[in-house]
Structure formats: structure tokens, C-alpha cells
Design an enzyme around this catalytic site. Structure first.
Site, PDB file in Angstrom:
ATOM      1  N   ASP A   8       0.871  -1.164   0.000  1.00 10.40           N
ATOM      2  CA  ASP A   8       0.000   0.000   0.000  1.00 10.40           C
ATOM      3  C   ASP A   8       0.911   1.217   0.000  1.00 10.40           C
ATOM      4  OD1 ASP A   8       0.930   0.200   2.607  1.00 10.40           O
ATOM      5  OD2 ASP A   8      -1.034   0.072   3.556  1.00 10.40           O
ATOM      6  N   CYS A  65       2.632  -3.631   3.963  1.00  7.69           N
ATOM      7  CA  CYS A  65       1.802  -2.502   4.375  1.00  7.69           C
ATOM      8  C   CYS A  65       2.397  -1.966   5.672  1.00  7.69           C
ATOM      9  CB  CYS A  65       0.325  -2.885   4.500  1.00  7.69           C
ATOM     10  SG  CYS A  65      -0.103  -4.041   5.807  1.00  7.69           S
ATOM     11  N   THR A  67       1.812  -2.788   8.879  1.00  4.22           N
ATOM     12  CA  THR A  67       2.157  -3.874   9.805  1.00  4.22           C
ATOM     13  C   THR A  67       2.329  -5.218   9.108  1.00  4.22           C
ATOM     14  OG1 THR A  67      -0.158  -4.422  10.214  1.00  4.22           O
ATOM     15  CG2 THR A  67       0.874  -2.799  11.696  1.00  4.22           C
ATOM     16  N   GLY A  68       1.823  -5.340   7.889  1.00  5.58           N
ATOM     17  CA  GLY A  68       1.793  -6.623   7.194  1.00  5.58           C
ATOM     18  C   GLY A  68       0.517  -7.393   7.458  1.00  5.58           C
ATOM     19  N   HIS A  98       7.348 -25.612   7.177  1.00  5.49           N
ATOM     20  CA  HIS A  98       6.258 -26.361   7.799  1.00  5.49           C
ATOM     21  C   HIS A  98       4.886 -26.102   7.181  1.00  5.49           C
ATOM     22  CE1 HIS A  98       8.589 -26.891  11.851  1.00  5.49           C
ATOM     23  NE2 HIS A  98       9.295 -27.253  10.798  1.00  5.49           N
ATOM     24  N   HIS A 133       4.351 -32.529   7.699  1.00  2.00           N
ATOM     25  CA  HIS A 133       3.742 -31.218   7.473  1.00  2.00           C
ATOM     26  C   HIS A 133       2.755 -31.237   6.299  1.00  2.00           C
ATOM     27  CE1 HIS A 133       6.625 -29.773  10.347  1.00  2.00           C
ATOM     28  NE2 HIS A 133       7.615 -30.220   9.596  1.00  2.00           N
TER      29      HIS A 133
END
Length: 146
Positions: A8, A65, A67-68, A98, A133
Site C-alpha cells: 500500500d 503494508c 504492519t503486514g 512447515h 507437514h
């Protein structure tokens, strides 16, 4: 590797740095926007990058962005996407090993340039381990199809 990248307006400057870093590493980043720092909405770019990765056109994506978090939530709404938010390299590495994550997200207000590069490198260098996994990733995929 071809890598879809987006942000962004808050993540724009760090995106420019990460694109250059990816090129230094020999990867081919494609920028899905924005292309300037004018205020915009992260769901637009989370969705764009996620759709490119989910389609198979790009094996990996990177989103940035503030904070992500918001941009990764948007990406995770697209079927087939396993986006992870990381603020340090260890979680990035394990998310690939994983959980076979296919999009990495982080926040420009949370990590600086050097740490972002370390996170990107750890994630790109890691490989899905499969084995025990694999079953869990299949369980995640089943959830999105119910």
C-alpha cells in the site's frame, strides 16, 4: 524465480528497496502496485498479488503494508494462498518449511530495511519439508474448500 510484489502507500518505499534486493539476488520481481505514494487501500494489492500466485503465474509473492497484517488478511481470502506475516527471519523460514507459505508479508512500520532483507532471504532460502507437514497443509486446503 518470478516473484509478485505489492504494497500500500505506507509500504511503498520499502517495496522499492525489496524489489532492488530481489534483483540483486537474481530473482525477477513484478510490481503489482501501487506505483506512487498517494493514499490507497491495501486490500487492492493483497488481492492482486494473491490472485497472481494462486493462478500459478508466480510461485511466490511479497506484500508490504504498515504492519503486514491487513494486506496478508486480504491475500489469505484468495483460495490457495498461505500468506504469513513475519517480523523476524526464524518465523519466515519455518513458515515455508512447515506450512509451505506462498506469500510473505511484513510491515514497513515494524521492520527496517536490513531486517526486511533478512526476512526475505530466510523465506526464499527455505524449502517445504513435506512429510508430517504435508498432512497439515492438506487440512488447511480442505478448510478453504468447505
Amino acid at each position: 524465480m518470478k516473484i509478485a510484489i505489492g504494497s500500500d502507500h505506507v509500504g511503498f518505499e520499502l517495496k522499492q528497496t525489496i524489489k532492488a534486493y530481489l534483483e540483486e539476488l537474481g530473482h525477477q520481481p513484478t510490481d503489482f502496485g501501487p506505483f506512487e505514494t498517494s493514499r490507497t487501500d491495501y486490500p487492492i494489492y493483497g488481492e492482486k498479488v494473491a490472485k497472481e500466485v494462486a493462478s500459478g503465474q508466480y510461485p511466490a509473492g511479497i506484500l508490504i503494508c504498515g504492519t503486514g497484517v491487513g494486506i496478508s488478511i486480504s491475500a489469505n481470502k484468495v483460495a490457495g494462498i498461505r500468506a504469513v506475516v513475519c517480523s523476524e527471519p526464524y518465523s519466515a523460514k519455518l513458515s515455508k518449511e512447515h506450512n509451505n507459505t506462498n506469500i510473505l508479508a511484513f510491515g514497513s512500520r515494524v521492520v527496517g530495511e536490513d531486517l526486511a532483507k533478512m526476512i526475505v532471504s530466510a523465506w526464499l532460502d527455505a524449502e517445504f519439508e513435506g512429510g508430517r507437514h504435508e498432512k497439515r497443509v492438506e487440512m488447511i486446503q480442505k478448510i478453504e474448500h468447505e
